[in-house]
Design a protein around this motif. Sequence first.
Motif, PDB file in Angstrom:
ATOM      1  N   TRP A  98     -51.886 -88.390  18.984  1.00  0.00           N
ATOM      2  CA  TRP A  98     -51.852 -87.110  18.269  1.00  0.00           C
ATOM      3  C   TRP A  98     -50.901 -87.196  17.106  1.00  0.00           C
ATOM      4  O   TRP A  98     -49.918 -87.905  17.127  1.00  0.00           O
ATOM      5  CB  TRP A  98     -51.383 -86.001  19.202  1.00  0.00           C
ATOM      6  CG  TRP A  98     -52.364 -85.651  20.254  1.00  0.00           C
ATOM      7  CD1 TRP A  98     -52.270 -85.916  21.583  1.00  0.00           C
ATOM      8  CD2 TRP A  98     -53.610 -84.977  20.074  1.00  0.00           C
ATOM      9  NE1 TRP A  98     -53.373 -85.436  22.233  1.00  0.00           N
ATOM     10  CE2 TRP A  98     -54.197 -84.859  21.339  1.00  0.00           C
ATOM     11  CE3 TRP A  98     -54.265 -84.456  18.956  1.00  0.00           C
ATOM     12  CZ2 TRP A  98     -55.427 -84.241  21.524  1.00  0.00           C
ATOM     13  CZ3 TRP A  98     -55.482 -83.837  19.146  1.00  0.00           C
ATOM     14  CH2 TRP A  98     -56.047 -83.735  20.421  1.00  0.00           C
ATOM     15  N   GLY A  99     -51.141 -86.399  16.095  1.00  0.00           N
ATOM     16  CA  GLY A  99     -50.208 -86.359  14.997  1.00  0.00           C
ATOM     17  C   GLY A  99     -50.579 -85.300  13.996  1.00  0.00           C
ATOM     18  O   GLY A  99     -51.430 -84.493  14.252  1.00  0.00           O
ATOM     19  N   ALA A 100     -49.941 -85.341  12.873  1.00  0.00           N
ATOM     20  CA  ALA A 100     -50.238 -84.348  11.865  1.00  0.00           C
ATOM     21  C   ALA A 100     -49.698 -84.734  10.524  1.00  0.00           C
ATOM     22  O   ALA A 100     -48.927 -85.654  10.390  1.00  0.00           O
ATOM     23  CB  ALA A 100     -49.655 -83.019  12.265  1.00  0.00           C
ATOM     24  N   ALA A 101     -50.106 -83.973   9.561  1.00  0.00           N
ATOM     25  CA  ALA A 101     -49.538 -84.103   8.237  1.00  0.00           C
ATOM     26  C   ALA A 101     -49.198 -82.721   7.789  1.00  0.00           C
ATOM     27  O   ALA A 101     -49.660 -81.765   8.362  1.00  0.00           O
ATOM     28  CB  ALA A 101     -50.553 -84.733   7.316  1.00  0.00           C
ATOM     29  N   ALA A 102     -48.401 -82.584   6.772  1.00  0.00           N
ATOM     30  CA  ALA A 102     -47.894 -81.259   6.510  1.00  0.00           C
ATOM     31  C   ALA A 102     -48.266 -80.597   5.220  1.00  0.00           C
ATOM     32  O   ALA A 102     -49.183 -80.980   4.572  1.00  0.00           O
ATOM     33  CB  ALA A 102     -46.398 -81.307   6.635  1.00  0.00           C
ATOM     34  N   PRO A 103     -47.452 -79.562   4.870  1.00  0.00           N
ATOM     35  CA  PRO A 103     -47.784 -78.621   3.837  1.00  0.00           C
ATOM     36  C   PRO A 103     -48.562 -79.220   2.687  1.00  0.00           C
ATOM     37  O   PRO A 103     -48.184 -80.171   2.079  1.00  0.00           O
ATOM     38  CB  PRO A 103     -46.441 -78.104   3.370  1.00  0.00           C
ATOM     39  CG  PRO A 103     -45.561 -78.290   4.542  1.00  0.00           C
ATOM     40  CD  PRO A 103     -46.083 -79.473   5.260  1.00  0.00           C
ATOM     41  N   ALA A 104     -49.553 -78.609   2.402  1.00  0.00           N
ATOM     42  CA  ALA A 104     -50.462 -78.894   1.315  1.00  0.00           C
ATOM     43  C   ALA A 104     -51.716 -78.262   1.757  1.00  0.00           C
ATOM     44  O   ALA A 104     -52.268 -77.413   1.094  1.00  0.00           O
ATOM     45  CB  ALA A 104     -50.646 -80.377   1.068  1.00  0.00           C
ATOM     46  N   ALA A 105     -52.104 -78.679   2.613  1.00  0.00           N
ATOM     47  CA  ALA A 105     -53.375 -78.073   2.739  1.00  0.00           C
ATOM     48  C   ALA A 105     -53.194 -76.669   2.197  1.00  0.00           C
ATOM     49  O   ALA A 105     -52.206 -76.068   2.404  1.00  0.00           O
ATOM     50  CB  ALA A 105     -53.995 -78.476   4.083  1.00  0.00           C
ATOM     51  N   SER A 130     -46.179 -93.350  10.013  1.00  0.00           N
ATOM     52  CA  SER A 130     -45.685 -93.565   8.657  1.00  0.00           C
ATOM     53  C   SER A 130     -46.644 -92.959   7.634  1.00  0.00           C
ATOM     54  O   SER A 130     -46.216 -92.322   6.655  1.00  0.00           O
ATOM     55  CB  SER A 130     -45.527 -95.064   8.396  1.00  0.00           C
ATOM     56  OG  SER A 130     -45.160 -95.314   7.059  1.00  0.00           O
ATOM     57  N   LEU A 131     -47.944 -93.135   7.852  1.00  0.00           N
ATOM     58  CA  LEU A 131     -48.938 -92.571   6.937  1.00  0.00           C
ATOM     59  C   LEU A 131     -48.957 -91.046   7.028  1.00  0.00           C
ATOM     60  O   LEU A 131     -49.086 -90.348   6.016  1.00  0.00           O
ATOM     61  CB  LEU A 131     -50.317 -93.151   7.238  1.00  0.00           C
ATOM     62  CG  LEU A 131     -50.469 -94.652   6.927  1.00  0.00           C
ATOM     63  CD1 LEU A 131     -51.796 -95.175   7.457  1.00  0.00           C
ATOM     64  CD2 LEU A 131     -50.347 -94.899   5.430  1.00  0.00           C
ATOM     65  N   ARG A 132     -48.842 -90.507   8.250  1.00  0.00           N
ATOM     66  CA  ARG A 132     -48.780 -89.051   8.396  1.00  0.00           C
ATOM     67  C   ARG A 132     -47.587 -88.485   7.622  1.00  0.00           C
ATOM     68  O   ARG A 132     -47.679 -87.442   6.980  1.00  0.00           O
ATOM     69  CB  ARG A 132     -48.655 -88.668   9.867  1.00  0.00           C
ATOM     70  CG  ARG A 132     -49.871 -88.957  10.720  1.00  0.00           C
ATOM     71  CD  ARG A 132     -49.702 -88.367  12.106  1.00  0.00           C
ATOM     72  NE  ARG A 132     -50.672 -88.920  13.025  1.00  0.00           N
ATOM     73  CZ  ARG A 132     -50.415 -89.844  13.952  1.00  0.00           C
ATOM     74  NH1 ARG A 132     -49.177 -90.297  14.078  1.00  0.00           N
ATOM     75  NH2 ARG A 132     -51.362 -90.292  14.729  1.00  0.00           N
ATOM     76  N   SER A 133     -46.463 -89.158   7.728  1.00  0.00           N
ATOM     77  CA  SER A 133     -45.259 -88.696   7.037  1.00  0.00           C
ATOM     78  C   SER A 133     -45.468 -88.699   5.529  1.00  0.00           C
ATOM     79  O   SER A 133     -45.052 -87.767   4.827  1.00  0.00           O
ATOM     80  CB  SER A 133     -44.073 -89.587   7.411  1.00  0.00           C
ATOM     81  OG  SER A 133     -42.902 -89.197   6.729  1.00  0.00           O
ATOM     82  N   ALA A 134     -46.130 -89.746   5.019  1.00  0.00           N
ATOM     83  CA  ALA A 134     -46.395 -89.818   3.580  1.00  0.00           C
ATOM     84  C   ALA A 134     -47.322 -88.695   3.136  1.00  0.00           C
ATOM     85  O   ALA A 134     -47.169 -88.142   2.041  1.00  0.00           O
ATOM     86  CB  ALA A 134     -46.996 -91.183   3.236  1.00  0.00           C
TER      87      ALA A 134
END
Length: 261
Positions: free
Chosen positions: A245-252, A12-16
């Motif tokens: 494992w997980g990730a977060a997206a565009p921004a960096a 949930s935090l990764r998605s945010a």
Amino acid sequence: MSVPVHEQIAESLRSAIRTGDLAVGAPLPSEAQLCERWRTSRAPVRQALAALRSEGLVGGGPGRPPVVRRATLVQPFDTFLSFSRWAHLIGAEPGQRTLECALRPAPAQVADAMGLEPGDRVVQLLRLRSVDGVPAMVERSTFTAAVGRVLFDRDLDAGSVYSYLVADGLRVGPARHVIDAVGADEQDAELLSTPVGAPLLRERRTACTEDGTVFEHSDDRYRPDRVVFTIDNSPDGHPAPGRTWGAAAPAAPGPGRGDRA
């Protein structure tokens, strides 16, 4: 089987983070707030936050609230063969735009990598891959003609390439991956909206069938501000137990086994 609470919280935090609801530099909800939101004790919350820290997505330590450190997508080695599968695992939407699918003589360098004779016919595929609509990777794949011909009768923008191949009888075996850096050429720059010469992460993969016959060679180029690669190991060479494992997206939206989309 239900998903453990700590994994639900972490995802949930990764998605945010991925959607920008939690921007780089923003504080995460407090442990107390997360406990209340998820109706759980502090143990699963702390386990979720530890996973995000280990992935480099959040920072902060004892006595300091965790904050978002980066929002770069993480591609673990255990799903490297499947861009679509990896994106779905982190709750992101994979995309692809096929630019070319052609039967042609194998270039000398590709023929050498695949153990073919120069001029042997191969199927070459060029696609732009994205995550949540953001360009992330240019995929250049070459298949032996016997394996790749099935792709001419498939919608390559709507399904998984490897799923099509497996459905046609391909038995996927091991793959070898070489990872380095390369400057973006003119085509890379145009497709990935990056300057010519900008550094890209490159993964070259040679994939075999179960009997060891090479059927694919690829050259995939990732924007390093969109995707990074991770390796997790232990002294005995096995993955660390309990790793999430997980990730977060565009921004960096990869690694060793699995099936490629």
